[in-house]
Scaffold this motif. Structure first.
Motif, PDB file in Angstrom:
ATOM      1  N   PRO A  86      87.047 -48.791  -7.419  1.00 17.08           N
ATOM      2  CA  PRO A  86      87.599 -49.803  -8.320  1.00 17.08           C
ATOM      3  C   PRO A  86      87.168 -51.231  -8.009  1.00 17.08           C
ATOM      4  O   PRO A  86      86.788 -51.975  -8.923  1.00 17.08           O
ATOM      5  CB  PRO A  86      89.115 -49.625  -8.162  1.00 17.08           C
ATOM      6  N   GLY A  90      85.032 -53.365 -10.547  1.00 16.10           N
ATOM      7  CA  GLY A  90      85.638 -54.583 -11.076  1.00 16.10           C
ATOM      8  C   GLY A  90      84.760 -55.804 -10.887  1.00 16.10           C
ATOM      9  O   GLY A  90      84.604 -56.623 -11.802  1.00 16.10           O
ATOM     10  N   PRO A 131      93.128 -51.518  -9.437  1.00 15.69           N
ATOM     11  CA  PRO A 131      91.805 -52.048  -9.793  1.00 15.69           C
ATOM     12  C   PRO A 131      91.100 -52.797  -8.680  1.00 15.69           C
ATOM     13  O   PRO A 131      89.886 -52.991  -8.754  1.00 15.69           O
ATOM     14  CB  PRO A 131      92.115 -52.971 -10.979  1.00 15.69           C
ATOM     15  N   GLY A 151      91.659 -46.437 -11.295  1.00 15.91           N
ATOM     16  CA  GLY A 151      91.521 -47.826 -10.870  1.00 15.91           C
ATOM     17  C   GLY A 151      90.299 -48.478 -11.471  1.00 15.91           C
ATOM     18  O   GLY A 151      90.327 -49.660 -11.855  1.00 15.91           O
ATOM     19  N   CYS A 152      89.205 -47.730 -11.574  1.00 12.26           N
ATOM     20  CA  CYS A 152      87.987 -48.265 -12.198  1.00 12.26           C
ATOM     21  C   CYS A 152      88.226 -48.573 -13.675  1.00 12.26           C
ATOM     22  O   CYS A 152      87.777 -49.615 -14.183  1.00 12.26           O
ATOM     23  CB  CYS A 152      86.853 -47.263 -12.066  1.00 12.26           C
ATOM     24  N   MET A 154      90.992 -49.417 -15.049  1.00  7.42           N
ATOM     25  CA  MET A 154      91.824 -50.626 -15.101  1.00  7.42           C
ATOM     26  C   MET A 154      90.996 -51.872 -14.824  1.00  7.42           C
ATOM     27  O   MET A 154      91.180 -52.923 -15.469  1.00  7.42           O
ATOM     28  CB  MET A 154      92.963 -50.498 -14.099  1.00  7.42           C
ATOM     29  N   ALA A 155      90.072 -51.771 -13.879  1.00  7.07           N
ATOM     30  CA  ALA A 155      89.225 -52.917 -13.552  1.00  7.07           C
ATOM     31  C   ALA A 155      88.337 -53.287 -14.736  1.00  7.07           C
ATOM     32  O   ALA A 155      88.124 -54.479 -15.021  1.00  7.07           O
ATOM     33  CB  ALA A 155      88.377 -52.595 -12.325  1.00  7.07           C
TER      34      ALA A 155
END
Length: 353
Positions: A86, A90, A131, A151-152, A154-155
């Motif tokens: 992430p 990000g 993220p 998480g990726c 979200m980033a």
């Protein structure tokens, strides 16, 4: 800032990754459709990229390398096929956002918290994701993979917003150049012949062909589509038995003595057979192949029959095709001696099987 790209006229595409499996197929498809393609990766794969592709070598974990990449822009769209950390995803997404009109992140069915224990659609609950997380290690961890991909996602949303972001969550991807080795193992095992330990002939299966995933992705990018799509064939179109029979047809096992010994799933589990790896693509769970894909099919996803994916993969292998080397390849497939020991035990306990 969103670049003024007319819908349906994407011509400049940046691919993060692009020389292995999904990325390589995507690049070839994009070039064939007339797009101007830039590939950004570390250049460690020996695979040659198609003619006309601009190749920028660099490490996405290096801020200096990413800033050098920006000199090649702007792009109408970027596609991230390789991101799994992430914090790294990000940082690169945030740097690319001012120079890129649209962003696609290729995620996974593993993002769903309920998989493989319940059917999933695009609105099913996800794992908790962070993220800004960097787990430090880059070693493959199947338990961490899903949460890291969330998480990726979200980033990417933080960098591009929902209006400029497309997220695809494919099921297992098969086809030529597959580097994990799931289908390849079954093909080579069946080619070897003899009694073969196999589970659950009637269990449904829905892997997606890499070429169908790539085409769907490109069509969605060309339309500057956003949102989330699960990508796989419709449920119920093929079974595990169909796949193995297709393997037998592809390798021409009429010239070899071969017997599929169908073994009870619970029995395999009780004997410690490792799901998903020792017998690739098999999982003794309630819903490993229950991904709902109505949204993608309504948007134009077209999936070829699994028999074609199997036949084309075998043809690629017979032509001398070899996947890039990857640590996960060696995980797949049961040891021959262990397979024969289990077969003997099963047939002793179930003489009529």
């Amino acid at each position: 800032m969103q670049l003024p790209v007319p819908r349906g006229e994407v011509v400049r595409i940046l691919v993060l990754g692009g020389s292995w499996f999904v990325g390589r197929t995507l690049v070839e498809s994009a070039v064939a459709r007339g797009h101007d393609v830039t590939v950004y990766n570390r250049g460690r794969s020996p695979a040659a990229l198609p003619d006309g592709v601009r190749h920028v070598k660099g490490d996405r974990e290096s801020a200096a390398d990413l800033k050098s990449l920006l000199q090649e822009g702007p792009w109408d769209a970027a596609v991230d096929v390789s991101g799994s950390v992430p914090a790294v995803v990000g940082r690169s997404a945030e740097l690319l956002a001012p120079a890129t009109g649209h962003y696609t992140f290729v995620s996974t069915i593993s993002a769903y918290r309920d998989w493989p224990h319940a059917p999933v659609d695009e609105d099913s609950p996800l794992w908790d994701g962070y993220p800004d997380l960097d787990p430090v290690t880059r070693q493959w961890d199947p338990d961490a993979y899903g949460p890291l991909k969330v998480g990726c996602e979200m980033a990417c949303e933080r960098a591009f917003g929902k209006e400029r972001l497309l997220i695809l969550r494919p099921h297992v991807v098969l086809g030529p150049r597959e580097y994990v080795g799931r289908l390849q193992w079954w093909l080579t095992r069946i080619h070897r012949g003899g009694d073969i330990l196999v589970p659950a002939p009637d269990r449904g299966i829905q892997p997606v062909d890499v070429r169908d995933l790539s085409l769907f992705l490109l069509e969605r990018v060309e339309n500057l589509d956003n949102g989330v799509y699960n990508v796989a064939p419709k449920m119920g179109e093929a079974t595990f038995g169909d796949m193995l029979n297709a393997c037998a047809d592809a390798v021409g096992v009429t010239n070899w003595p071969i017997i599929f010994v169908w073994v009870d799933e619970d029995w395999l589990t009780s004997r410690g057979v490792t799901e998903w790896t020792e017998l690739p693509l098999w999982r003794n769970a309630a819903a490993p192949w229950s991904m709902r894909t109505d949204r993608a099919h309504a948007a134009g996803l077209r999936c070829r029959p699994l028999t074609r994916t199997v036949a084309d993969t075998w043809a690629w292998l017979r032509r001398g095709g070899r996947p890039v080397e990857h640590e996960r390849f060696s995980e797949h497939g049961i040891n021959p001696a262990r397979e024969q020991m289990l077969l003997k035990r099963w047939l002793t306990e179930h003489p009529q099987s």
